[in-house]
Every structure is written in C-alpha cells, then in structure tokens.
Design a protein around this motif. Structure first.
Motif, PDB file in Angstrom:
ATOM      1  N   ARG A   2       0.834  -1.200   0.000  1.00  0.00           N
ATOM      2  CA  ARG A   2       0.000   0.000   0.000  1.00  0.00           C
ATOM      3  C   ARG A   2       0.873   1.256   0.000  1.00  0.00           C
ATOM      4  O   ARG A   2       1.907   1.298   0.667  1.00  0.00           O
ATOM      5  N   ILE A   4       0.325   5.621   0.186  1.00  0.00           N
ATOM      6  CA  ILE A   4      -0.558   6.763   0.334  1.00  0.00           C
ATOM      7  C   ILE A   4       0.068   7.911  -0.449  1.00  0.00           C
ATOM      8  O   ILE A   4       1.286   8.101  -0.428  1.00  0.00           O
ATOM      9  N   TYR A  75      -5.864  13.075  -0.747  1.00  0.00           N
ATOM     10  CA  TYR A  75      -5.050  11.872  -0.592  1.00  0.00           C
ATOM     11  C   TYR A  75      -5.674  10.746  -1.398  1.00  0.00           C
ATOM     12  O   TYR A  75      -6.856  10.777  -1.744  1.00  0.00           O
ATOM     13  N   VAL A  77      -5.120   6.232  -1.468  1.00  0.00           N
ATOM     14  CA  VAL A  77      -4.411   5.053  -0.988  1.00  0.00           C
ATOM     15  C   VAL A  77      -4.531   3.994  -2.081  1.00  0.00           C
ATOM     16  O   VAL A  77      -5.646   3.659  -2.509  1.00  0.00           O
ATOM     17  N   VAL A 113       3.117   2.640   2.831  1.00  0.00           N
ATOM     18  CA  VAL A 113       2.503   2.301   4.110  1.00  0.00           C
ATOM     19  C   VAL A 113       3.139   0.989   4.563  1.00  0.00           C
ATOM     20  O   VAL A 113       3.149   0.014   3.811  1.00  0.00           O
TER      21      VAL A 113
END
Length: 120
Positions: A2, A4, A75, A77, A113
C-alpha cells in the motif's frame, strides 16, 4: 503493497475546472476497476484541523491554520505491486492537473505504508 499519496499545493482556494474533476472521477473509476484504489478524498484546509505534538515531555495541541506555504488538499491510498505502479497512477493524476488546469502548481508525495512484508 500500500502507498498513500498526498497532494499539496500553494494555489489559492479556487475550485478546479469541471474538466479536471471529470478526469479525476474517470481516473478513480479506472483505478477502482483495476483493483488498486483503496480510498481517496479531498481534505479541508488546515484551518479546520489541529496538530498534536510532544516537546520537552509535554503534550501540545495547536489548532490550524498552519503557516506552511502549501496545504495538503487530497489523498489517495493504492494497493499495488510496487512503488513504480503507485508512481504511475500518481503521474496520471498529476498530468490531468497539468493538462486541464493551466497555471496550477502542486506536487504529490508517494509514501509506502508499512505492512507485514516490512517486518518479515
């Protein structure tokens, strides 16, 4: 993995052109269909936020707005294979801004992340 992505700009609070919003919606649809978009949203100006910090053993809360020249305004993700894929999705997003909002300036930070693979 992941990642961000945080979008920052120092542009005044002006609404983006409708064509840009359409392009962002299409990009979000493409990323969702590709199974890589976990979440995305716009963020309110820092005037609506706060910072919580520790200095000298003391907890301090400071209400916004903050003095930085740039505001974090949105943002996303992504759950992707690697950093290169996260950068490619982000580049598509930034190209839309460049192409559809003349004079707009900003940047996106692509941050990994931490996940279970980081502690193996």
């Amino acid at each position: 993995m992941r990642y961000i992505v945080l979008l920052t700009t120092s542009q005044p609070d002006t609404p983006p052109p409708p064509e840009l919003m359409e392009a962002i919606m299409k990009l979000g649809e493409d990323a969702t269909n590709a199974g890589v978009l976990v979440d995305q949203a716009g963020l309110s100006p820092s005037a609506f936020g706060a910072r919580v910090g520790v200095s000298g053993g003391e907890l301090a809360v400071t209400d916004g707005p903050f003095a930085e020249a740039k505001e974090v305004i949105s943002y996303a993700v992504y759950d992707v294979r690697d950093k290169a894929e996260a950068v490619e999705w982000t580049a598509r997003f930034m190209r839309a801004h460049r192409d559809l909002w003349p004079g707009w300036e900003g940047e996106s930070a692509v941050l990994k992340v931490m996940g279970p693979e980081d502690f193996a």
